[in-house]
Scaffold this motif. Structure first.
Motif, mmCIF file in Angstrom:
data_model
loop_
_atom_site.group_PDB
_atom_site.id
_atom_site.type_symbol
_atom_site.label_atom_id
_atom_site.label_comp_id
_atom_site.label_asym_id
_atom_site.label_seq_id
_atom_site.Cartn_x
_atom_site.Cartn_y
_atom_site.Cartn_z
ATOM 1 N N ILE A 42 0.834 -1.199 0.000
ATOM 2 C CA ILE A 42 0.000 0.000 0.000
ATOM 3 C C ILE A 42 0.869 1.250 0.000
ATOM 4 N N GLN A 43 1.936 1.209 0.826
ATOM 5 C CA GLN A 43 2.831 2.356 0.906
ATOM 6 C C GLN A 43 3.527 2.616 -0.431
ATOM 7 N N ASN A 44 3.810 1.547 -1.158
ATOM 8 C CA ASN A 44 4.504 1.672 -2.440
ATOM 9 C C ASN A 44 3.553 1.546 -3.632
ATOM 10 N N ALA A 45 2.286 1.813 -3.379
ATOM 11 C CA ALA A 45 1.277 1.618 -4.421
ATOM 12 C C ALA A 45 1.587 2.460 -5.649
ATOM 13 N N ASN A 46 1.329 1.901 -6.815
ATOM 14 C CA ASN A 46 1.457 2.643 -8.062
ATOM 15 C C ASN A 46 0.153 3.402 -8.273
ATOM 16 N N TYR A 47 0.164 4.656 -7.875
ATOM 17 C CA TYR A 47 -1.075 5.436 -7.903
ATOM 18 C C TYR A 47 -1.525 5.751 -9.323
ATOM 19 N N TYR A 48 -0.614 5.733 -10.258
ATOM 20 C CA TYR A 48 -1.024 5.950 -11.648
ATOM 21 C C TYR A 48 -1.887 4.785 -12.128
ATOM 22 N N GLN A 49 -1.513 3.575 -11.770
ATOM 23 C CA GLN A 49 -2.323 2.407 -12.137
ATOM 24 C C GLN A 49 -3.680 2.448 -11.450
ATOM 25 N N ARG A 50 -3.714 2.895 -10.202
ATOM 26 C CA ARG A 50 -4.988 3.032 -9.503
ATOM 27 C C ARG A 50 -5.859 4.063 -10.211
#
Length: 267
Positions: free
Chosen positions: A55-63
């Motif tokens: 979660i901390q290293n989540a790829n927010y662009y993919q989200r």
């Protein structure tokens, strides 16, 4: 008699041995159960730890891409959703708008109390307004929020000498996203987000963490993002050159200005 006593004694000994064996076996089984339980607990702990790291290293662009795909399918039935896009400046907004304009009817919301100098505040807003009216005939509007430098300065009191990307910056993000989410909710928008994640100097994890918090607080959807991904920051530089946009060398606050001056980036 003596034979009977010996017989009873032998039975007692056998029972004692049997009981010891049972006790030994039970104890061993209990230890095995305890060990298995500990392994299970450790397994759960390790899995939770890995999930937390993910979660901390989540790829927010993919989200963001996943959210946009879902929103596009909803748009087919109900028309475009209304987005409030918190904008920090024209250069950063240029790329973000190029990504979002096809998915939403957007209001570019300029609220940045960290820009304490009034002339700088108006200059950045006017550049944003110029860019949007040159590029977007429809689908994007501009909203200028009140200039509230005192709000930022009160938040920063006692933390003037902290380095950039520290606690002062975190709370600065929070000031801007809280105001944006509140405005979006009060004015009937469907979703909100910010352009701030396009900057390599901004912490995308923090921004998305705060955005999610504001989403819960005001009961409005937040679009996760990391606009610097996929050469987003580079594209913003290209668009800035193409449209002759004013690019500043500091985030806007007087503390970042001083730091930029000390590095010789501005006079």
């Amino acid at each position: 008699d003596s034979s009977t006593s010996r017989g009873l004694g032998d039975v007692y000994k056998r029972q004692t041995v049997y009981c010891k064996e049972i006790t030994k076996s039970t104890s061993k089984n209990a230890q095995t159960c305890i060990k298995s339980s500990e392994i299970a607990k450790n397994s759960v702990y390790n899995r939770q730890k890995k999930e937390k790291i993910m979660i901390q290293n989540a790829n927010y662009y993919q989200r963001m891409e996943a959210q946009l795909a879902r929103i596009d399918s909803e748009n087919i039935q109900h028309g475009k959703k209304r987005m409030l896009l918190h904008c920090c400046c024209a250069p950063c907004s240029s790329h973000c708008l190029s990504v979002l304009a096809e998915h939403f009817d957007i209001t570019a919301y300029f609220y940045n109390p960290n820009i304490t100098d009034c002339n700088e505040y108006i200059k950045r807003f006017e550049e944003l307004d110029r860019f949007i009216h040159e590029v977007y005939v429809r689908g994007v509007e501009v909203e200028l929020a009140e200039h509230e430098p005192e709000v930022f300065l009160e938040m920063a009191r006692g933390r003037e000498n902290l380095p950039e990307r520290g606690a002062r910056c975190y709370d600065c993000y929070k000031l801007r996203l809280d105001k944006s989410a509140s405005y979006a909710k009060d004015h009937g928008y469907d979703i909100f987000t910010t352009t701030l994640s396009i900057s390599p100097h901004k912490n995308a994890n923090w921004l998305n963490e705060i955005g999610e918090e504001m989403s819960r607080k005001y009961d409005i959807e937040y679009l996760f993002s990391d606009f610097k991904k996929k050469d987003g920051y580079r594209h913003s530089i290209q668009l800035s050159k193409e449209y002759g946009l004013y690019r500043q060398n500091f985030c806007g606050c007087e503390f970042s200005r001083r730091a930029a001056e000390s590095r010789g980036q501005i006079e």
